[in-house]
Scaffold this motif. Structure first.
Motif, PDB file in Angstrom:
ATOM      1  N   UNK A  94       0.847  -1.352   0.107  1.00  0.00           N
ATOM      2  CA  UNK A  94      -0.023   0.011  -0.084  1.00  0.00           C
ATOM      3  C   UNK A  94       1.003   1.222   0.024  1.00  0.00           C
ATOM      4  N   UNK A  95       2.170   0.985   0.333  1.00  0.00           N
ATOM      5  CA  UNK A  95       3.109   2.148   0.410  1.00  0.00           C
ATOM      6  C   UNK A  95       4.183   2.281  -0.780  1.00  0.00           C
ATOM      7  N   UNK A  96       3.668   1.294  -1.758  1.00  0.00           N
ATOM      8  CA  UNK A  96       4.761   1.127  -2.941  1.00  0.00           C
ATOM      9  C   UNK A  96       4.937   2.824  -3.345  1.00  0.00           C
ATOM     10  N   UNK A  97       6.460   2.993  -3.467  1.00  0.00           N
ATOM     11  CA  UNK A  97       6.803   4.180  -4.283  1.00  0.00           C
ATOM     12  C   UNK A  97       6.899   5.275  -2.918  1.00  0.00           C
ATOM     13  N   UNK A  98       6.220   5.068  -2.013  1.00  0.00           N
ATOM     14  CA  UNK A  98       6.370   6.253  -0.820  1.00  0.00           C
ATOM     15  C   UNK A  98       7.821   6.055  -0.049  1.00  0.00           C
ATOM     16  N   UNK A  99       8.110   7.148   0.637  1.00  0.00           N
ATOM     17  CA  UNK A  99       9.352   7.216   1.289  1.00  0.00           C
ATOM     18  C   UNK A  99       9.162   7.971   2.575  1.00  0.00           C
ATOM     19  N   UNK A 100      10.109   7.356   3.468  1.00  0.00           N
ATOM     20  CA  UNK A 100      10.213   8.186   4.771  1.00  0.00           C
ATOM     21  C   UNK A 100      11.415   8.584   5.091  1.00  0.00           C
ATOM     22  N   UNK A 101      11.774   9.504   5.945  1.00  0.00           N
ATOM     23  CA  UNK A 101      13.195   9.944   6.183  1.00  0.00           C
ATOM     24  C   UNK A 101      13.165  10.288   7.534  1.00  0.00           C
ATOM     25  N   UNK A 102      14.727  10.309   8.086  1.00  0.00           N
ATOM     26  CA  UNK A 102      14.722  10.910   9.394  1.00  0.00           C
ATOM     27  C   UNK A 102      16.329  11.424   9.417  1.00  0.00           C
ATOM     28  N   UNK A 103      16.488  12.362  10.273  1.00  0.00           N
ATOM     29  CA  UNK A 103      17.891  12.921  10.485  1.00  0.00           C
ATOM     30  C   UNK A 103      18.526  12.066  11.648  1.00  0.00           C
ATOM     31  N   UNK A 104      19.688  11.547  10.985  1.00  0.00           N
ATOM     32  CA  UNK A 104      20.542  10.830  12.026  1.00  0.00           C
ATOM     33  C   UNK A 104      21.938  11.446  12.132  1.00  0.00           C
ATOM     34  N   UNK A 105      22.380  11.462  13.433  1.00  0.00           N
ATOM     35  CA  UNK A 105      23.524  12.253  13.560  1.00  0.00           C
ATOM     36  C   UNK A 105      24.406  11.672  14.805  1.00  0.00           C
ATOM     37  N   UNK A 106      25.727  11.861  14.585  1.00  0.00           N
ATOM     38  CA  UNK A 106      26.362  11.465  15.900  1.00  0.00           C
ATOM     39  C   UNK A 106      26.064  12.147  17.132  1.00  0.00           C
TER      40      UNK A 106
END
Length: 186
Positions: A94-106
């Motif tokens: 149902x989420x084909x082609x969708x994206x999620x993101x997050x900021x990762x840092x030290x």
């Protein structure tokens, strides 16, 4: 105690290991199998990888490996910061082609668990960023694949202007998702 949070695409999980700090710095468990198992994430990592990106705006991705060498990844920034992205490439999802993101840092110590069937990429937000990630299948060059980082159909909101991005020749030549016959399906 590590905190696990399912993102807008629930198969992608933000992992926040607890840090214990004092005047010397901090200590944390970046991976503990029993904590992952308790959250229902049964993974057996077989390889650790690390990359250094010298400048802001380096985009690596969107990469994945095809079966039988498909990989789940547990990604973190050891130094610096990245905007980390997972794109669902599973036909029938149902989420084909969708994206999620997050900021990762030290600094924040957060990690992103990118499951099999997702393309993965990141953009550096600071110079001299070091990214480390665990994978649950070994690298296999014949199964190495990807889709174009700025595919208009994906509409990923990268935190850097397209003209300021630094890419490898390999990543510049990747296909659009619509032109890639994905081997992943639900």
């Amino acid at each position: 105690m590590t905190t696990f949070t399912r993102l807008a695409i629930p198969d992608v999980v933000l992992v926040e290991p607890r840090r214990f700090g004092d005047a010397r710095g901090y200590f944390c468990e970046t991976y503990k199998k029993s904590a992952f198992d308790a959250f229902g994430l049964d993974l057996s990592f077989v390889q650790d990888n690390e990359s250094l990106s010298r400048v802001v705006g380096v985009v690596r991705g969107l990469h994945f490996q095809t079966p039988p060498f498909a990989q789940a990844k547990l990604v973190r920034a050891v130094r610096g910061a990245i905007f980390d992205v997972a794109v669902d490439i599973r036909k029938g999802s149902s989420s084909y082609g969708a994206w999620v993101g997050a900021t990762l840092s030290g600094e924040n110590g957060h990690q992103l668990l990118v499951p099999r069937g997702f393309a993965h990429g990141f953009c550096t937000l600071e110079p001299d960023t070091i990214v480390a990630y665990k994978v649950d299948a070994p690298y296999s060059q014949p199964h190495d694949a990807g889709i174009l980082w700025n595919d208009p159909a994906l509409a990923i909101e990268w935190p850097v202007a397209a003209e300021a991005v630094t890419l490898s020749d390999k990543d510049l030549a990747l296909p659009l998702l619509a032109d890639y016959p994905t081997p992943f399906a639900l």
